[in-house]
Every structure is written in structure tokens, then in C-alpha cells.
Design an enzyme around this catalytic site. Structure first.
Site, PDB file in Angstrom:
ATOM      1  N   LEU A  90      48.240  35.303  48.447  1.00  0.00           N
ATOM      2  CA  LEU A  90      48.666  34.433  47.347  1.00  0.00           C
ATOM      3  C   LEU A  90      48.010  33.062  47.492  1.00  0.00           C
ATOM      4  CD1 LEU A  90      52.498  35.168  47.055  1.00  0.00           C
ATOM      5  CD2 LEU A  90      50.666  35.948  45.544  1.00  0.00           C
ATOM      6  N   ILE A  91      47.626  32.493  46.363  1.00  0.00           N
ATOM      7  CA  ILE A  91      47.060  31.141  46.364  1.00  0.00           C
ATOM      8  C   ILE A  91      48.224  30.147  46.288  1.00  0.00           C
ATOM      9  CG2 ILE A  91      45.585  29.523  45.094  1.00  0.00           C
ATOM     10  CD1 ILE A  91      43.985  31.796  46.315  1.00  0.00           C
ATOM     11  N   HIS A 107      41.991  42.311  38.772  1.00  0.00           N
ATOM     12  CA  HIS A 107      43.003  43.215  39.311  1.00  0.00           C
ATOM     13  C   HIS A 107      42.831  44.601  38.688  1.00  0.00           C
ATOM     14  CE1 HIS A 107      46.732  44.286  41.258  1.00  0.00           C
ATOM     15  NE2 HIS A 107      47.032  44.937  40.153  1.00  0.00           N
TER      16      HIS A 107
HETATM   17  C1  GAR Z   1      39.236  45.378  43.576  1.00  0.00           C
HETATM   18  O1  GAR Z   1      39.595  46.599  42.984  1.00  0.00           O
HETATM   19  C2  GAR Z   1      40.097  44.253  43.052  1.00  0.00           C
HETATM   20  O2  GAR Z   1      40.420  44.401  41.703  1.00  0.00           O
HETATM   21  C3  GAR Z   1      41.313  44.394  43.917  1.00  0.00           C
HETATM   22  O3  GAR Z   1      40.796  44.611  45.198  1.00  0.00           O
HETATM   23  C4  GAR Z   1      39.594  45.390  45.060  1.00  0.00           C
HETATM   24  C5  GAR Z   1      38.523  44.764  45.904  1.00  0.00           C
HETATM   25  O4  GAR Z   1      37.378  45.601  45.917  1.00  0.00           O
HETATM   26  N1  GAR Z   1      42.141  43.230  43.850  1.00  0.00           N
HETATM   27  C6  GAR Z   1      43.473  43.273  43.867  1.00  0.00           C
HETATM   28  O5  GAR Z   1      44.114  44.306  44.009  1.00  0.00           O
HETATM   29  C7  GAR Z   1      44.166  41.925  43.685  1.00  0.00           C
HETATM   30  N2  GAR Z   1      45.558  42.085  43.611  1.00  0.00           N
HETATM   31  P1  GAR Z   1      35.984  44.999  46.403  1.00  0.00           P
HETATM   32  O6  GAR Z   1      36.244  44.336  47.759  1.00  0.00           O
HETATM   33  O7  GAR Z   1      35.089  46.192  46.539  1.00  0.00           O
HETATM   34  O8  GAR Z   1      35.521  44.014  45.377  1.00  0.00           O
END
Ligand code: GAR
Length: 192
Positions: A90-91, A107
Site C-alpha cells: 500500500l502507498i 490491476h
Molecule cells: C500484474 O498482473 C499486475 O496487474 C498485478 O501484479 C502483476 C505484476 O506482473 N498487480 C496487482 O495485483 C496490484 N494489486 P508483472 O510483474 O509481470 O508486471
């Protein structure tokens, strides 16, 4: 024209980070901020020649102290936007106050559905017919800020978690650079 300096925050694989770094955007990634010393995204940044700040939050007495260190490094590099790309933290108020409406997150669900971790699996297990990707402004909550853009997909009858994950990531990799481009283009008209 060289646009603003941006920072990307990531905790994991870094596929979204890589896509942003390689996209034809009018900005420069001045810093990758990573809170996980073993995260593969660090190696990706190294290969791309992007400076990386790896900080373990546990080494700081408070969240504010952790964020003040990050803020100092961002200001040093005149960073004007922060894009979260799989940053699983969280920021807090320190960064939110310094970057009002300038911290953006992606997300892998149609928020407000399935916030938090493992959102693709949550949606898959719930057997939804439609899911997708959201890009939104960051606030104090977990994946709760105002939505900027969403893109949906229909879940196929023979969909597996693996195929759904691939399809969601494909959407992320198309949508995030598009939204970043749009935000940077309209920067002068943004209200804070
Ligand atoms: C992505 O799917 C992003 O949307 C998600 O983490 C993954 C990172 O993938 N973010 C969240 O769930 C935020 N709550 P990556 O490291 O391959 O970009």
C-alpha cells in the site's frame, strides 16, 4: 521532445515494467523502485540500463521513513509520475501527499471486483464470465482509487487459469502504455 521523468514501482516479475520501458512513450524511466531484493524485475532493469533503488521496508522503523527515503530519491531525479506495476504494497500518506493524482496502478481484474492478491485466480475460481484489467489512480486503500480505464475479456468455456493469466497479461501490456501515453499527453490539463 523528451517528456517527464517517471518512476516505476514493482515487486515481482516485471513484465509490465518491461513493456513500459520498451514502449514508445514521451518520458524517461528515471528510477525503478523495488521492495523485494530477489525480484526478477531488478535483472530486467539492469539489462535495460535503468537505475534501480532496492529497499527492504523492514529495514526502516516506520512506513513514513521508508517512503521518505523513496521520496528523496524521486525528487533528486525530478520524477513527476509514479506507475505501479505489480508493486504489492500500500502507498502511504508521504508519497500520496507528494504526488497527488500522479500515482497510478494497474490491476488484473475489473475493480472493484477482486482487489488484492491473486486476482486472476480469484476471478477464475469464481467462474465469472467476464473479467479484465483496470488502471486507476492510487489512494490509501487496496486497489480502490478512481478508475481511469478498464478493458474486459470474456472467459472462454475451456479457459484454464494459465490461459486466462496469459490473456489478462496481454491486455495489461497493451492497456498500460496506452493509458500512460494519454496521461502524459493531457498532463497540462490535469487538475490536482
Ligand atoms: C500484474 O498482473 C499486475 O496487474 C498485478 O501484479 C502483476 C505484476 O506482473 N498487480 C496487482 O495485483 C496490484 N494489486 P508483472 O510483474 O509481470 O508486471
Amino acid at each position: 521532445m523528451v517528456g517527464p521523468n517517471i518512476a516505476v514501482f514493482a515487486s515481482g516479475t516485471g513484465s509490465n515494467f518491461e513493456v513500459i520501458a520498451e514502449a514508445d512513450l514521451d518520458c524517461r524511466i528515471a528510477l525503478l523502485v523495488c521492495d523485494k531484493p530477489q525480484a526478477p524485475v531488478i535483472q530486467k532493469a539492469y539489462k535495460l540500463g535503468i537505475e534501480t533503488l532496492v529497499l527492504d521496508p523492514k529495514q526502516f522503523l516506520t512506513k513514513a521513513a521508508y517512503e521518505e527515503k523513496i521520496l528523496f530519491e524521486l525528487k533528486e531525479r525530478q520524477v513527476s509520475w509514479v506507475f505501479l506495476a505489480g508493486y504489492m504494497r500500500l502507498i502511504g500518506g508521504t508519497l500520496l501527499h507528494a504526488y497527488p493524482k500522479r500515482i497510478i496502478n494497474i490491476h488484473p481484474s475489473l475493480l472493484p471486483d477482486f482487489p488484492g492478491k491473486d486476482s486472476i485466480k480469484q476471478a477464475f475460481d469464481k467462474k465469472v464470465n467476464t473479467t479484465g484489467v483496470t488502471v486507476h489512480y492510487v489512494d490509501q486503500g487496496m486497489d480502490t482509487g478512481p478508475v481511469i480505464a478498464q478493458r474486459s475479456l470474456e472467459v472462454n468455456p475451456d479457459e484454464t487459469l494459465e490461459s486466462l493469466t496469459i490473456r489478462i497479461h496481454e491486455i495489461e501490456h497493451a492497456l498500460y502504455p496506452e493509458v500512460i501515453r494519454m496521461l502524459l499527453e493531457h498532463e497540462d490539463r490535469l487538475e490536482v
